[in-house]
Enzyme design. Sequence first.
Site, short mmCIF file in Angstrom:
data_model
loop_
_atom_site.label_atom_id
_atom_site.label_comp_id
_atom_site.label_asym_id
_atom_site.label_seq_id
_atom_site.Cartn_x
_atom_site.Cartn_y
_atom_site.Cartn_z
N ASP A 48 -9.45 -6.25 -2.25
CA ASP A 48 -8.83 -4.85 -2.59
C ASP A 48 -9.34 -3.78 -1.56
O ASP A 48 -10.61 -3.44 -1.66
CB ASP A 48 -9.17 -4.33 -4.09
N TYR A 53 -9.73 4.18 2.87
CA TYR A 53 -11.04 3.43 2.86
C TYR A 53 -11.55 3.42 4.50
O TYR A 53 -12.58 3.38 4.66
CB TYR A 53 -11.29 2.10 2.35
N LYS A 82 -3.27 0.13 -0.34
CA LYS A 82 -2.82 1.31 -1.14
C LYS A 82 -2.52 2.49 0.22
O LYS A 82 -2.98 2.64 0.88
CB LYS A 82 -3.74 1.96 -2.02
N HIS A 115 -1.70 5.03 -4.45
CA HIS A 115 -3.15 5.34 -4.71
C HIS A 115 -3.69 6.38 -5.88
O HIS A 115 -4.16 5.99 -6.63
CB HIS A 115 -3.88 5.68 -3.33
#
Length: 281
Positions: A48, A53, A82, A115
Amino acid sequence: MINHLQDKITLNNGLQMPGMGLGVFQVPNDVTAEMVKNAIEVGYRSIDTAAIYGNEAGVGEGIRQALASTGLKREDLFITSKVWNDGLSYEETIAAYEDSLEKLGLDYLDLYLIHWPGKNKFAEAWRALEDLYEQGKIKAIGVCNFQVSHLQDLLKIARIKPVINQVELHPRLQQTEVRSFCEEHNIQVEAWAPLMQGGLLDNETISKIAEKYGKSNPQVILRWDIQNGIVTIPKSVRKERMIQNADIFDFTLTDEEMAIINAMNLDQRVGPNPDEFDFVM
């Protein structure tokens, strides 16, 4: 017992996904490749990540290295990413998806999520996800951090129901209202920060249960997730910790122990409140 890492649950569109995976939140891009490679070699099949990120490229490199070292195929893995808050128009969401695919070096994603709901900014993004899904570019679509009110609004406009609602969920924040709504509407709940970002490592209530089974606090918490039917994605950079996190299939918590953990809820968050969070960067 680690092969149980590949035990799967069936989503509402018929797609199967592992009930336990690896999260890579806050992992630097240059560390992520080895982390993901190690996880897949250990037995994890679900990874994931997210655009925000900043480590999708590292995830993709780790996948390529692991496929080479294990002989697995892309379709043996379940990869999630996401779309971030700064691009939730229809066109921006399509572009964000293509950008994530390029960074990951993949032809498709198994699961793509919105998200955060923002201030009800998700309608156009959801339409984009639906179109990508219908075009066969995504195996499943879902959301993150949606409260019941957000889910109700989404279901009013959706032609395709989300398969997943990924939320902060741990013994101190058990999301009972969200879980009940999702169960009623056949939406799978997935836990991020299942270990409360380390906040329960020394909790005495958990420790007493862990001692009985010769397990660690994280193992007991992750077992609680599994027995509650919650998909869980603990994060660990260390290979030995990945193995330890997965070693939870040789014991079962009793009804009494489940009730003890259930009684720990304080509605205490370590992340933002979705009703207030509209951060864009």
